[in-house]
Write a protein that holds these residues in place. Structure first.
Motif, PDB file in Angstrom:
ATOM      1  N   UNK A 116       0.833  -1.204   0.000  1.00 37.49           N
ATOM      2  CA  UNK A 116       0.000   0.000   0.000  1.00 37.49           C
ATOM      3  C   UNK A 116       0.868   1.255   0.000  1.00 37.49           C
ATOM      4  N   UNK A 117       1.951   1.230   0.755  1.00 38.51           N
ATOM      5  CA  UNK A 117       2.852   2.388   0.805  1.00 38.51           C
ATOM      6  C   UNK A 117       3.528   2.589  -0.555  1.00 38.51           C
ATOM      7  N   UNK A 118       3.991   1.509  -1.151  1.00 37.52           N
ATOM      8  CA  UNK A 118       4.681   1.605  -2.452  1.00 37.52           C
ATOM      9  C   UNK A 118       3.707   2.001  -3.566  1.00 37.52           C
ATOM     10  N   UNK A 119       2.477   1.563  -3.486  1.00 34.32           N
ATOM     11  CA  UNK A 119       1.499   1.851  -4.542  1.00 34.32           C
ATOM     12  C   UNK A 119       0.963   3.268  -4.464  1.00 34.32           C
ATOM     13  N   UNK A 120       1.132   3.935  -3.322  1.00 38.19           N
ATOM     14  CA  UNK A 120       0.575   5.284  -3.201  1.00 38.19           C
ATOM     15  C   UNK A 120       1.567   6.359  -3.540  1.00 38.19           C
TER      16      UNK A 120
END
Length: 120
Positions: A116-120
């Motif tokens: 989620x952190x990498x995708x945002x």
């Protein structure tokens, strides 16, 4: 994130059953098909649970994986020759399954959080 992918969650729960077909005693096809249905049902149930915090997600994963292990053992005991463990699991077996559910639950939760952190 838990509710985003029924197939992914079903596959993750199905990994709980990976060791059973590799056991020295062969499980019959019916038992494995029922086990696959149980794993898919638990995975779908995990997908339906929506929580926001990372700790709550990890807790849901641990409980879901633990439930999948209990249901998997019951399924195999009823449908195949898995009852070789005896009528009740040993304390060591319960501890090993609890540790596995906790460890895998934490890892899955942290990987989803990192995604989620990498995708945002």
């Amino acid at each position: 994130m838990l509710g985003d992918n029924i197939l992914r969650n079903s596959v993750l729960v199905a990994f709980e059953a990976v060791g059973h077909p590799l056991a020295p005693w062969a499980h019959n096809l019916f038992g494995l098909l029922v086990l696959a249905a149980v794993c898919a049902t638990v995975g779908a149930t995990a997908t339906a649970i929506s929580v926001e915090s990372l700790r709550a997600k990890i807790a849901v994963l641990i409980v879901t994986l633990g439930a999948a292990q209990v249901l998997g053992h019951l399924t195999l005991a009823v449908t195949s020759h898995h009852a070789a463990h005896g009528p009740a699991p040993s304390a060591l077996m319960i501890a090993a399954h609890a540790a596995a559910a906790a460890g895998v639950g934490v890892l899955i939760g942290l990987v989803e959080h990192a995604y989620q952190i990498c995708a945002s």
